[in-house]
Design a protein around this motif. Structure first.
Motif, PDB file in Angstrom:
ATOM      1  N   TYR A 103       0.846  -1.185   0.000  1.00 13.00           N
ATOM      2  CA  TYR A 103       0.000   0.000   0.000  1.00 13.00           C
ATOM      3  C   TYR A 103       0.887   1.242   0.000  1.00 13.00           C
ATOM      4  CZ  TYR A 103      -3.885  -3.075   1.290  1.00 13.00           C
ATOM      5  OH  TYR A 103      -4.822  -4.064   1.302  1.00 13.00           O
ATOM      6  N   LEU A 104       0.361   2.320  -0.578  1.00  9.75           N
ATOM      7  CA  LEU A 104       1.048   3.613  -0.552  1.00  9.75           C
ATOM      8  C   LEU A 104       0.084   4.642   0.025  1.00  9.75           C
ATOM      9  CD1 LEU A 104       3.391   5.503  -1.266  1.00  9.75           C
ATOM     10  CD2 LEU A 104       2.375   5.786  -3.539  1.00  9.75           C
ATOM     11  N   PHE A 105       0.446   5.199   1.194  1.00 10.69           N
ATOM     12  CA  PHE A 105      -0.343   6.249   1.824  1.00 10.69           C
ATOM     13  C   PHE A 105       0.375   7.576   1.586  1.00 10.69           C
ATOM     14  CE2 PHE A 105      -2.129   3.228   5.336  1.00 10.69           C
ATOM     15  CZ  PHE A 105      -2.838   2.559   4.357  1.00 10.69           C
ATOM     16  N   SER A 106      -0.242   8.475   0.842  1.00 14.49           N
ATOM     17  CA  SER A 106       0.376   9.761   0.532  1.00 14.49           C
ATOM     18  C   SER A 106      -0.543  10.887   0.971  1.00 14.49           C
ATOM     19  CB  SER A 106       0.654   9.878  -0.978  1.00 14.49           C
ATOM     20  OG  SER A 106      -0.555   9.844  -1.718  1.00 14.49           O
ATOM     21  N   GLY A 107       0.061  12.019   1.331  1.00 10.59           N
ATOM     22  CA  GLY A 107      -0.728  13.167   1.753  1.00 10.59           C
ATOM     23  C   GLY A 107       0.087  14.108   2.615  1.00 10.59           C
TER      24      GLY A 107
ATOM     25  N   GLY B  98       0.722  15.127   9.111  1.00 14.04           N
ATOM     26  CA  GLY B  98      -0.251  15.193  10.186  1.00 14.04           C
ATOM     27  C   GLY B  98      -1.671  14.875   9.785  1.00 14.04           C
ATOM     28  N   THR B  99      -1.871  14.104   8.716  1.00 17.96           N
ATOM     29  CA  THR B  99      -3.234  13.794   8.277  1.00 17.96           C
ATOM     30  C   THR B  99      -3.641  12.352   8.582  1.00 17.96           C
ATOM     31  OG1 THR B  99      -2.337  13.369   6.055  1.00 17.96           O
ATOM     32  CG2 THR B  99      -3.277  15.545   6.470  1.00 17.96           C
ATOM     33  N   GLY B 100      -2.780  11.587   9.271  1.00 13.28           N
ATOM     34  CA  GLY B 100      -3.173  10.257   9.727  1.00 13.28           C
ATOM     35  C   GLY B 100      -2.606   9.093   8.940  1.00 13.28           C
ATOM     36  N   LYS B 101      -1.558   9.306   8.157  1.00  7.75           N
ATOM     37  CA  LYS B 101      -1.016   8.214   7.330  1.00  7.75           C
ATOM     38  C   LYS B 101      -0.406   7.111   8.195  1.00  7.75           C
ATOM     39  CE  LYS B 101       1.752  10.961   5.105  1.00  7.75           C
ATOM     40  NZ  LYS B 101       1.333  12.218   5.764  1.00  7.75           N
ATOM     41  N   THR B 102       0.504   7.475   9.100  1.00  2.00           N
ATOM     42  CA  THR B 102       1.151   6.465   9.945  1.00  2.00           C
ATOM     43  C   THR B 102       0.156   5.830  10.913  1.00  2.00           C
ATOM     44  OG1 THR B 102       3.182   7.767   9.799  1.00  2.00           O
ATOM     45  CG2 THR B 102       3.112   6.033  11.445  1.00  2.00           C
ATOM     46  N   SER B 103      -0.755   6.634  11.441  1.00  2.50           N
ATOM     47  CA  SER B 103      -1.771   6.087  12.351  1.00  2.50           C
ATOM     48  C   SER B 103      -2.634   5.058  11.638  1.00  2.50           C
ATOM     49  CB  SER B 103      -2.645   7.220  12.903  1.00  2.50           C
ATOM     50  OG  SER B 103      -1.880   8.128  13.660  1.00  2.50           O
ATOM     51  N   ALA B 104      -3.058   5.367  10.406  1.00  5.45           N
ATOM     52  CA  ALA B 104      -3.872   4.415   9.646  1.00  5.45           C
ATOM     53  C   ALA B 104      -3.081   3.149   9.337  1.00  5.45           C
ATOM     54  CB  ALA B 104      -4.355   5.068   8.342  1.00  5.45           C
ATOM     55  N   ALA B 105      -1.777   3.287   9.098  1.00  6.93           N
ATOM     56  CA  ALA B 105      -0.944   2.112   8.814  1.00  6.93           C
ATOM     57  C   ALA B 105      -0.881   1.194  10.037  1.00  6.93           C
ATOM     58  CB  ALA B 105       0.457   2.555   8.405  1.00  6.93           C
ATOM     59  N   LYS B 106      -0.722   1.763  11.239  1.00  2.00           N
ATOM     60  CA  LYS B 106      -0.660   0.938  12.445  1.00  2.00           C
ATOM     61  C   LYS B 106      -2.018   0.292  12.748  1.00  2.00           C
ATOM     62  CE  LYS B 106       1.960   1.961  15.870  1.00  2.00           C
ATOM     63  NZ  LYS B 106       2.607   2.558  17.055  1.00  2.00           N
ATOM     64  N   ILE B 107      -3.096   1.038  12.511  1.00  2.00           N
ATOM     65  CA  ILE B 107      -4.425   0.457  12.718  1.00  2.00           C
ATOM     66  C   ILE B 107      -4.645  -0.694  11.744  1.00  2.00           C
ATOM     67  CG2 ILE B 107      -6.899   0.923  12.609  1.00  2.00           C
ATOM     68  CD1 ILE B 107      -6.244   3.830  13.405  1.00  2.00           C
ATOM     69  N   PHE B 108      -4.193  -0.503  10.502  1.00  2.00           N
ATOM     70  CA  PHE B 108      -4.330  -1.559   9.497  1.00  2.00           C
ATOM     71  C   PHE B 108      -3.543  -2.806   9.907  1.00  2.00           C
ATOM     72  CE2 PHE B 108      -3.375  -3.637   5.434  1.00  2.00           C
ATOM     73  CZ  PHE B 108      -4.627  -3.644   4.845  1.00  2.00           C
TER      74      PHE B 108
ATOM     75  N   PHE C 257       3.619  -4.602   2.873  1.00  2.00           N
ATOM     76  CA  PHE C 257       4.393  -3.362   2.925  1.00  2.00           C
ATOM     77  C   PHE C 257       3.426  -2.180   2.877  1.00  2.00           C
ATOM     78  CE2 PHE C 257       7.589  -6.313   1.480  1.00  2.00           C
ATOM     79  CZ  PHE C 257       8.749  -5.863   2.096  1.00  2.00           C
ATOM     80  N   ILE C 258       3.599  -1.230   3.792  1.00  2.86           N
ATOM     81  CA  ILE C 258       2.824   0.014   3.797  1.00  2.86           C
ATOM     82  C   ILE C 258       3.826   1.170   3.688  1.00  2.86           C
ATOM     83  CG2 ILE C 258       1.158   1.449   5.001  1.00  2.86           C
ATOM     84  CD1 ILE C 258       0.138  -1.000   6.432  1.00  2.86           C
ATOM     85  N   LEU C 259       3.805   1.870   2.580  1.00  3.83           N
ATOM     86  CA  LEU C 259       4.717   2.973   2.322  1.00  3.83           C
ATOM     87  C   LEU C 259       3.982   4.285   2.562  1.00  3.83           C
ATOM     88  CD1 LEU C 259       6.146   1.681  -1.083  1.00  3.83           C
ATOM     89  CD2 LEU C 259       6.783   0.976   1.232  1.00  3.83           C
ATOM     90  N   ALA C 260       4.562   5.165   3.362  1.00  3.85           N
ATOM     91  CA  ALA C 260       3.948   6.455   3.668  1.00  3.85           C
ATOM     92  C   ALA C 260       4.866   7.575   3.189  1.00  3.85           C
ATOM     93  CB  ALA C 260       3.684   6.591   5.167  1.00  3.85           C
ATOM     94  N   THR C 261       4.285   8.619   2.595  1.00  3.97           N
ATOM     95  CA  THR C 261       5.098   9.705   2.061  1.00  3.97           C
ATOM     96  C   THR C 261       4.285  10.987   1.969  1.00  3.97           C
ATOM     97  OG1 THR C 261       6.421  10.453   0.170  1.00  3.97           O
ATOM     98  CG2 THR C 261       4.519   9.091  -0.309  1.00  3.97           C
ATOM     99  N   THR C 262       4.984  12.107   2.084  1.00  2.00           N
ATOM    100  CA  THR C 262       4.376  13.415   1.851  1.00  2.00           C
ATOM    101  C   THR C 262       4.684  13.926   0.451  1.00  2.00           C
ATOM    102  OG1 THR C 262       6.336  14.470   2.821  1.00  2.00           O
ATOM    103  CG2 THR C 262       4.470  14.054   4.283  1.00  2.00           C
TER     104      THR C 262
END
Length: 571
Positions: A41-45, A48-58, A152-157
């Motif tokens: 998954y790729l969480f972008s945004g 402070g909009t919840g990307k890492t939090s959503a990854a841990k919840i997932f 894999f959960i990738l987070a980026t701004t």
């Protein structure tokens, strides 16, 4: 226990707690409840909009044995361990400090081992855009053929910095900025849980200053709690954030609308003497004017970004001239750009205030305008008459010269001069060993190779196109001769291409450039040379060419593209 910041204490633990991202959280919950999860998954945004939090919840929801409707229970041992960061099967990695090839190779090796406690091993890589190109290439191999029970959960701004080959192998979710209403709703819940009194206008000021980031909003709220004595007020919040009250903004904009320079400068000096940030004043003025325009047309309070609808705001919206509001926004935006390049922000704000409060003469007296219009029309007619006279003279001269020879005109015919000479020996050496597989591999990585190059070299290679490739060489065409010459003579570019290909496909390749117009001729020369050499395949091609010219053209094209070694001609 030491004090913890609000954004850490009140980090969302369920998808329903993630503010302002309903589209993302609903999709993830449905995927979990239906068992349709992906391996990457790729969480972008924005921050402070919840990307890492959503990854841990997932990660918790995937491994929770008591999960319901895609939500973790947060009561079992696995959920508690993930919340505390103690579960070895959920690994959080900061790519800003672990961005090398060795770190990613270590992840690849460990990913092959089965999870020890949980059902799935989850890697959360934060700020993934900070990885080096070599690290991305190492990660690409794992994303292409992921081990079982690994996610894999990738987070980026900054998703634009991630190679397209990575993005195409993930499910992308874009987190948007959180609306002020959602931020206020979350802060209200937290303050009620902490039993702290507050003013609603204070929370609105915090939400505006946070600019769509929940973490920033909770950090400002943390400061306000420390500054206040049990009651969070608007004045204290404005002092912390450096923002300006809506009342002052209304008076400042009103001074511009009625062309009151003295009042405008007086308000400006009063605002700056209070220690308000100059840039914040410009931003707030622009957003306030935006809200005036939107509200005057829609009368909807929900679409406003920073303003509170009161009697003063309604009156200002009804009386404001849209053209004047446009002018305020335009001048303030220009002032903001000028302030970035100067240390005298106050001077630029004073100049902007004087400009905005000066009346502009946009209308002319009727008699004067008519006289001016008549004189202007007469002047235009005279200009047109002179232009027509010149055209007639030129046409007459052209008729007289038609009988005379035009050697000069012939000499001005464009001549196609080939400024770049193709190294046919090098091209033929590559074509002799060219294969279809080598060309396919090269075309697959070519867009990423161009993105990998620095800006100067990327501009040279933008119009390039690979047309033939062997295990140790490649032929690339360009639309212009000058680009061929620059690419062939740029040693840094050739080294960069060689380094990239060595990382991606396992070996370097000798680059040979050919202009697009010359490529068919060069290729045909190679075919003719093979025919003269008496090769069996080429003899068959020659015989077939006499009987079927069109088929011969196809065979010639095939040999030029893939090499004679793999071309077989059948009747």
């Amino acid at each position: 226990m030491s004090y913890q910041a609000l954004y850490r204490v009140w980090r969302p633990q369920r998808f329903e707690d993630v503010a302002g991202q309903e589209a993302v959280t609903k999709t993830l919950r449905n995927a979990l409840s239906q068992g349709n999860t992906s391996h990457a998954y790729l969480f972008s945004g924005p921050r402070g909009t919840g990307k890492t939090s959503a990854a841990k919840i997932f990660a918790k929801a995937m491994n929770c044995p008591h999960a319901q409707d895609g939500e973790p229970c947060n009561a079992c041992d696995i959920c508690k361990a993930i919340t505390l960061g103690n579960l070895n099967d959920v690994i959080e990695i900061d790519a800003a400090s672990n961005n090398g090839v060795e770190e990613i190779r270590d992840i690849r090796e460990k990913a092959n081992y089965a999870p020890t406690q949980a059902e799935y091993k989850v890697y959360i890589i934060d700020e993934v855009h900070m990885l080096s190109m070599g690290a991305f290439n190492a990660l690409l191999k794992t994303l292409e053929e992921p081990p079982a029970n690994v996610v894999f959960i990738l987070a980026t701004t900054e998703p634009h910095k991630i190679p397209l080959t990575i993005i195409s192998r993930t499910q992308r979710f874009d987190f948007r900025r959180i609306s002020p209403q959602d931020i206020i709703r979350r802060m209200t819940y937290i303050l009620k849980e902490k039993e702290v009194e507050y003013e609603e206008d204070a929370l609105l000021a915090i939400a505006k200053a946070a600019e769509g980031g929940m973490r920033d909003a909770l950090s400002i709220l943390d400061q306000a709690l420390s500054f206040s004595d049990g009651l969070i007020t608007l004045d204290e919040t404005l002092r912390i954030t450096g923002s300006i009250t809506q009342e002052l903004l209304s008076e400042y904009v009103s001074a511009a609308l009625v062309n009151d320079t003295e009042k405008g400068l007086s308000l400006l000096h009063a605002i700056l003497q209070e220690g308000k940030d100059a840039n914040r004043l410009v931003d707030d003025t622009i957003l306030f004017c935006r809200d005036i325009l939107i509200y005057s047309k829609t009368q909807e309070e929900t679409v406003l970004k920073m303003s509170k609808v009161d009697d003063q705001f309604k009156q200002l919206s009804a009386q404001a001239d849209p053209e004047k509001i446009y002018d305020i926004i335009r001048v303030m935006n220009q002032t903001h750009q000028e302030m970035r390049q100067s240390s005298h922000a106050e001077v630029y704000l004073e100049v902007a205030t004087v400009r905005l409060t000066q009346p502009v003469m946009t209308k002319v007296a009727p008699a004067a305008s008519e006289a001016k219009g008549d004189s202007q029309e007469l002047s235009n007619m005279k200009d047109k008459m002179q232009q027509m006279q010149k055209m007639i003279e030129q046409m007459q001269q052209g008729v007289q010269n038609t009988a005379a020879p035009k050697p000069a005109a012939q000499s001005r015919k464009p001549k196609k001069q080939q400024t770049f000479k193709v190294n046919q020996t090098q091209v033929f050496r590559i074509l002799e060993k060219a294969t279809k597989d080598d060309l396919a591999k090269l075309k697959d990585v070519w867009p990423d190779l161009i993105d990998y190059l620095p800006a100067g070299q990327k501009a040279i290679m933008k119009t390039s196109k690979p047309v033939a490739a062997s295990p140790n060489g490649l032929v690339v065409t360009f639309d212009y001769d000058i680009l061929c010459e620059r690419a062939q003579n740029d040693s840094f570019l050739l080294d960069s291409i060689g380094d990239y290909l060595e990382k991606v496909i396992g070996h370097r390749a000798e680059l040979c450039t050919v202009p697009s117009e010359q490529w068919p001729t060069v290729r045909q020369s190679f075919i003719q040379r093979l025919k003269k050499g008496g090769e069996t395949v080429e003899e068959d091609v020659s015989a077939e060419q006499e009987s079927a010219p069109e088929e011969d053209a196809i065979v010639t094209e095939a040999i030029g593209m893939f090499g004679k070694e793999i071309v077989t001609i059948k009747e």
